[in-house]
Design a protein around this motif. Structure first.
Motif, PDB file in Angstrom:
ATOM      1  N   PHE A  12       0.815  -1.377   0.004  1.00 31.59           N
ATOM      2  CA  PHE A  12      -0.158   0.234  -0.105  1.00 31.59           C
ATOM      3  C   PHE A  12       0.885   1.237  -0.319  1.00 31.59           C
ATOM      4  N   SER A  13       1.464   1.556  -1.086  1.00 34.22           N
ATOM      5  CA  SER A  13       2.779   2.568  -0.364  1.00 34.22           C
ATOM      6  C   SER A  13       2.400   3.344  -1.590  1.00 34.22           C
ATOM      7  N   ARG A  14       2.255   4.529  -2.022  1.00 28.59           N
ATOM      8  CA  ARG A  14       1.355   5.825  -2.712  1.00 28.59           C
ATOM      9  C   ARG A  14       2.293   6.728  -3.638  1.00 28.59           C
ATOM     10  N   SER A  35      -6.883  -5.961  -4.845  1.00 22.86           N
ATOM     11  CA  SER A  35      -6.365  -5.534  -3.697  1.00 22.86           C
ATOM     12  C   SER A  35      -5.316  -3.732  -4.194  1.00 22.86           C
ATOM     13  N   GLN A  36      -5.142  -4.421  -5.490  1.00 22.65           N
ATOM     14  CA  GLN A  36      -4.622  -3.134  -5.958  1.00 22.65           C
ATOM     15  C   GLN A  36      -5.519  -1.694  -6.436  1.00 22.65           C
ATOM     16  N   LEU A  40      -6.097   1.829  -4.461  1.00 23.41           N
ATOM     17  CA  LEU A  40      -6.469   3.921  -5.076  1.00 23.41           C
ATOM     18  C   LEU A  40      -8.000   4.136  -4.883  1.00 23.41           C
ATOM     19  N   MET A  41      -8.865   3.222  -4.457  1.00 25.11           N
ATOM     20  CA  MET A  41      -9.596   3.441  -4.122  1.00 25.11           C
ATOM     21  C   MET A  41      -9.567   4.806  -2.297  1.00 25.11           C
ATOM     22  N   ILE A  57      -6.196   7.826 -10.736  1.00 24.13           N
ATOM     23  CA  ILE A  57      -7.070   7.298 -10.408  1.00 24.13           C
ATOM     24  C   ILE A  57      -8.650   7.325 -11.161  1.00 24.13           C
ATOM     25  N   THR A  58      -8.885   9.001 -11.385  1.00 27.93           N
ATOM     26  CA  THR A  58     -10.022   9.332 -11.451  1.00 27.93           C
ATOM     27  C   THR A  58     -10.033   8.291 -13.421  1.00 27.93           C
ATOM     28  N   ARG A  59      -9.194   8.802 -13.837  1.00 24.90           N
ATOM     29  CA  ARG A  59      -9.202   7.366 -15.300  1.00 24.90           C
ATOM     30  C   ARG A  59      -9.522   5.906 -15.024  1.00 24.90           C
ATOM     31  N   LEU A  60      -8.709   5.577 -13.601  1.00 18.49           N
ATOM     32  CA  LEU A  60      -9.060   4.112 -13.562  1.00 18.49           C
ATOM     33  C   LEU A  60     -10.453   3.836 -13.076  1.00 18.49           C
ATOM     34  N   ILE A  61     -10.757   4.367 -12.020  1.00 17.95           N
ATOM     35  CA  ILE A  61     -12.313   4.377 -11.425  1.00 17.95           C
ATOM     36  C   ILE A  61     -12.852   4.900 -13.196  1.00 17.95           C
TER      37      ILE A  61
END
Length: 72
Positions: A12-14, A35-36, A40-41, A57-61
């Motif tokens: 969970f390193s960001r 888990s990934q 991100l969420m 993150i918005t693009r992945l969501i």
């Protein structure tokens, strides 16, 4: 330290390089692990993010929501 805590801290390193790697792998394969996805969420709740990280993150969501990316 418990082994699970060590693993959790590593997963969970960001850092921006970690986010870029997850983004690139997800875009190539069209899949993201649960888990990934969870990481991100929860990222915006725990850290302040750069505008570039927020955009990724918005693009992945968006991709998951519209069926372009599968959560496995």
């Amino acid at each position: 330290m418990i082994l699970a805590e060590k693993i959790q801290r590593q997963n969970f390193s960001r850092s921006s390089s970690h986010l870029a790697l997850v983004f690139a792998q997800t875009m190539q394969t069209g899949q993201i692990s649960f888990s990934q996805w969870y990481e991100l969420m929860t990222a915006p709740l725990e850290d302040t993010l750069s505008p570039e990280a927020e955009d990724a993150i918005t693009r992945l969501i968006y991709g998951v929501r519209h069926g372009l990316i599968k959560v496995i």
